[in-house]
Structure formats: structure tokens, C-alpha cells
Scaffold this active site. Structure first.
Site, PDB file in Angstrom:
ATOM      1  N   LYS A   1       2.295   6.110  -9.671  1.00 25.47           N
ATOM      2  CA  LYS A   1       1.138   6.121  -8.394  1.00 25.47           C
ATOM      3  C   LYS A   1      -0.104   7.161  -9.580  1.00 25.47           C
ATOM      4  CE  LYS A   1       0.887   9.061  -4.706  1.00 25.47           C
ATOM      5  NZ  LYS A   1       1.554  10.455  -2.846  1.00 25.47           N
TER       6      LYS A   1
ATOM      7  N   SER B   1       1.714   9.102   1.168  1.00 27.30           N
ATOM      8  CA  SER B   1       0.881   8.547   0.800  1.00 27.30           C
ATOM      9  C   SER B   1       1.019   7.801  -0.768  1.00 27.30           C
ATOM     10  CB  SER B   1       0.417   9.193  -0.098  1.00 27.30           C
ATOM     11  OG  SER B   1       0.675  10.727  -0.702  1.00 27.30           O
TER      12      SER B   1
ATOM     13  N   SER C   1       5.346  12.274   1.145  1.00 32.06           N
ATOM     14  CA  SER C   1       4.668  11.766   0.614  1.00 32.06           C
ATOM     15  C   SER C   1       5.548   9.969  -0.375  1.00 32.06           C
ATOM     16  CB  SER C   1       3.418  11.858   0.190  1.00 32.06           C
ATOM     17  OG  SER C   1       2.374  12.242   0.680  1.00 32.06           O
TER      18      SER C   1
END
Length: 492
Positions: A77, A152, A176
């Protein structure tokens, strides 16, 4: 080959049945084939990945032992630092920022011979639940390209679901990892607060953030936790919770008692409710006893979360001012303009909304009314969970109140915030929680079961998740559906 788990790939490379170079080339071919439809990555590092793969192959040819992740491709990420790659946090503010060091989790992945493929898309600064708030491009759900992948960590979930990499790293501040995992039909694990080092993670809310793995199987999640969990002298909040390996704890044994907060589940869509209770029936069939637990205070969790998370975000993001690093407005001619224009032009609307909310609740006039009261309610939520765990070993909830929704279907920020109703409380209470695929909605979209344990009981949570995966035959159920998708089909 892209259907192999991380465990299977590492074993094959270690035994010489596959080469790390061949595995890496295969996954980049897979990415080139379908990334244009999904948009999971912000950046790729093919040259560096192939160089690393070649080193691993040479290491094996010399007879040297290989690490636990021998030749396994990993996606990261884009709020987690990797040397040689930009860390953008999907924001114009950090569009050209290149960190001078690896995050501890990345350092440990490299030490175990994992291969970094690139940086994955996300909501800007991890603020969002759709991955539509990226400053660069949206990410699409591989199960239905017209729908969001969640957020996210939407790029991480989509990459694993589309088989661009068998495992990926995400961060979880209020759901997330777990929400996008459920939306994309993969496994996502939020460890206990402190179980995994946050050194090298760009902070959103420091008392809530936690790095964790996403994978197609619970075994691969356990493997990743064995690689990077544990104390880190560079992160004072990290702890050594685990004496044994996660892999050694996996079994099909079911818990004796699972707690269910039934009153908190009212209002669920019929198909979501049916899937949740049919999932619990699998445990009951193996001898588990279900008990009701009182967690009505969780109805306040979303409100408390957005007060505390926004307050911490406003503080953490104050450093991005155009002075030291990050975006600097070319229109700024005074110090005041430098601050105002750099932040106003660099941050997206959702990030600015949270900064404004955070500064508001921290203001002298409002701090007692909002921030301090929210902190007090957080303590009550922690206490409520402790009381609930006196009656059971494990708690179970749905991950989400709906399957993945269409891009553009929900635009109101408050409605989007309410998507976190079943996930934020675990961050507020520092608890480990895993999202495991549990079946499909009436639209044929993936759903997830959330299993929650006490702080430090991460291995038990993974073990129960594995038990469900095996008894419910989740891998077999989901593999039948993969071939029906344009993105997920193709040659193996």
C-alpha cells in the site's frame, strides 16, 4: 501459476520447481494483462523486482537457505515506505516524495526473500472507504468493474483478488483492510494494536493505525504475520505478543463459545443477515455454542471514531506545509501563501474535510465538548468489549452492512462514514479482527465474516478464521466463481 498461494509459491521456489525470476515475470504479465481494467497500482518496479528475483535464484543455486517468502510477489500500500519507490499516499502533496528508508515490515519481507512488485492505490492519506479519493485514478472491484473495491486499502484488496500478487500489505485505521477484503472476496487481517511495527507507515491516526496483510487464504495471512509481527525498537508502541508461529497454531478446531451482539445487527439486509447466521451455523454444527453479548454502546462508535481519527489526522498532517518537503505551490510568494496554497492545492476534498473537523474538535472552545468526551466514550467501548469477552472466547459480526456498491452510488460523506459501523470499534478497542470470505449476496457479490478476539489473541483469531475457511469450504466455493469473471479468468 497466479492461482498459487504464497505458501505454494515459496515451497516451489525453495524446492527448485519454479524460479523466482519465472514467478516474477508471470505476475508482471498478469498485471499487464488486466491492470488497465482494475487500476490497483500507483507504481510498479519491474526492473528492481527482477533483479531481486535473480539474486534469490543465485542464492538457491549456491545452496544457501531461502527465506519464508522465497520468490513470493508482494504488493505494498502506498502509505508504507519502500526505498527506491515513491510514497505518495495517493496525494498530490507527496506526489514526488521518495523515502530514504524501508518500513520495518518491508525490511522484514525483503529479509525473507519476498519480492516487491510495486505500490498499491488507496484513498488519499487512507481517508475513505472506496479508493475513489485517490488523487491519481480510481480502483475497480475485480468482481464487478462498475463497483468500488472498498477502502482505503482498495488497491491492496483488488490486487490480491485479481491475482496480481498472492499477498499485499494494507493499513487499517477503522476498517481499511477488512472492508475492502470483504468487498473483493479476499482475507484481510487487522492485528492487535502494537502487534506489527508502524515504523515507516505514514500516520493517519496514530492510536488507531495498524499495518496488516491481505491474501486469498488465511494460511497466507498467517505466513505474513510470522514474517513481520513482533517488537521493533523503532516503534515504541510495538509489542512481542507471540511466542509461537501463527502457522503452527492453525487448526480446524472450533471455539467453544462465540459471542454475537444481536441487537447491534438489527437493520441488516436480509441476504447479509442470512449469510452471517448461516456462517455461524457452520460453527454450531461443529459444536460451538452461540451466546448473546451486550455491545449496544457500539452504536456510538462511528461518531467517536470520526472525532478522534480526525483530531489525530489534523495533527499528523500539519507537517505537510510546503516548507520541508511535499507539494509547494508555485503561486506562493509569502509564508502565509505558502501554507495556505500548498495545502489547499495539494490536499483533496475529503482530506481537507477531516482536517477541518479535527481542528474544530481540538479548538479551545470545543475540545471539552467533543474530543475529551469522545476519549471517555472510547474507554467505555474498551470496557464493554472486556465484559463481552467474559462470556465468550471470540466475537463474530458481519464486516459490512452491504456488498460492494456501484461507483458513484454513494456520494454523501456521512453515508459513506456509516459504512464503517461494524469495523471501527475494533480499532478503538485495540483488538485483532479478521475478515474471511463467507459467501455471496443476492447480486452475486462477495460477503465477509468478521471474527474478533481480545488484544494479543491474534493467533486465535487467525485459527478460528482458518477453521471457518476449511469447514465452510470457502476456497472451493470462491474458486468456482473466479472463472466466470473477465478479470479473474484467463490462462493459468
Amino acid at each position: 501459476m497466479y492461482r498459487y498461494s504464497a505458501l505454494e509459491l515459496a515451497k516451489a521456489v525453495t524446492l527448485g520447481e519454479l524460479t523466482a525470476t519465472g514467478v516474477t515475470q508471470h505476475f508482471f504479465h498478469r498485471i499487464e494483462e488486466a491492470e488497465g481494467q482494475v487500476g490497483a497500482f500507483i507504481s510498479l518496479c519491474k526492473e528492481q523486482a527482477l533483479e531481486q528475483a535473480e539474486l534469490i535464484d543465485k542464492k538457491r543455486s549456491r545452496g544457501e537457505p531461502l527465506g519464508k517468502l522465497a520468490g513470493v510477489p508482494v504488493g505494498i500500500k502506498d502509505n508504507i515506505h519502500v526505498t527506491g519507490l515513491k510514497t505518495t499516499c495517493a496525494s498530490r502533496v507527496l506526489e514526488n516524495y521518495q523515502p530514504p528508508f524501508d518500513a520495518t515490515v518491508v525490511e522484514r519481507i525483503k529479509k525473507e526473500d519476498g519480492i516487491i512488485l510495486g505500490k498499491l492505490n488507496m484513498d488519499e492519506f487512507a481517508m475513505g472507504s472506496t479508493t475513489l479519493y485517490s488523487a491519481f485514478h480510481p480502483t475497480h472491484n475485480p468482481w464487478d468493474l462498475s463497483r468500488v473495491p472498498g477502502g482505503s486499502s482498495g488497491g491492496s484488496a483488488a490486487a490480491v483478488s485479481a491475482r496480481f500478487c498472492p499477498v499485499a500489505l494494507g493499513s487499517d485505521t477503522g476498517g481499511s483492510i477488512r472492508q475492502p477484503a470483504a468487498f473483493c472476496g479476499v482475507v484481510g487481517f487487522k492485528p492487535s494494536y502494537g502487534a506489527v511495527s508502524r515504523y515507516g507507515l505514514v500516520a493517519f491516526a496514530s492510536s488507531l493505525d495498524q499495518i496488516g496483510p491481505l491474501a486469498n487464504t488465511v494460511e497466507d495471512v498467517a505466513l505474513m504475520m510470522d514474517v513481520f509481527s513482533g517488537r521493533d525498537p523503532k516503534d515504541a508502541t510495538s509489542r512481542e505478543f507471540f511466542r509461537d508461529s501463527f502457522m503452527s497454531k492453525l487448526s480446524t478446531e472450533v471455539p467453544k463459545v462465540i459471542g454475537v451482539p444481536r441487537t447491534f445487527l438489527e437493520g441488516l439486509r436480509d441476504d447479509i443477515r442470512e449469510n452471517f447466521f448461516s456462517s455461524l451455523a457452520i460453527f454450531e454444527g461443529e459444536g460451538t455454542h452461540l451466546v448473546d453479548v451486550e455491545l449496544d454502546i457500539l452504536s456510538h462508535a462511528v461518531s467517536i471514531y470520526y472525532i478522534l481519527a480526525s483530531a489525530e489526522a489534523a495533527t499528523n498532517l500539519a507537517r505537510f506545509d510546503g516548507v520541508r518537503y511535499g507539494y509547494r505551490s508555485p503561486q506562493a510568494h509569502t509564508i502565509s501563501q505558502l501554507y495556505d496554497l500548498s495545502r489547499g492545492e495539494g490536499f483533496g476534498k475529503e482530506v481537507m474535510r477531516r482536517i477541518l473537523l479535527g481542528n474544530y474538535v481540538l479548538s479551545a472552545e470545543r475540545q471539552n465538548v467533543y474530543y475529551k468526551k469522545a476519549t471517555a466514550v472510547r474507554a467505555k467501548i474498551v470496557k464493554a468489549f472486556r465484559t463481552a469477552f467474559e462470556k465468550c472466547e471470540i466475537l463474530a459480526m458481519p464486516v459490512c452492512s452491504s456488498p460492494a456498491f456501484e461507483i458513484g452510488e454513494i456520494l454523501d460523506p456521512v453515508t459513506l462514514y456509516l459504512q464503517d459501523i461494524y469495523t471501527v470499534a475494533m480499532n478503538l478497542a485495540y483488538l485483532p479482527a479478521i475478515a474471511v470470505p463467507s459467501g455471496f449476496s443476492k447480486e452475486g457479490l462477495p460477503l465477509g465474516l468478521q471474527i474478533i478476539g481480545q488484544q494479543g489473541q491474534d493467533q486465535q483469531v487467525c485459527q478460528v478464521g482458518y477453521s471457518f475457511q476449511e469447514h465452510a469450504q470457502i476456497k472451493q466455493l470462491f474458486s468456482k466463481r473466479y472463472a466466470k469473471s473477465v478479470v479473474l479468468g484467463g490462462q493459468s
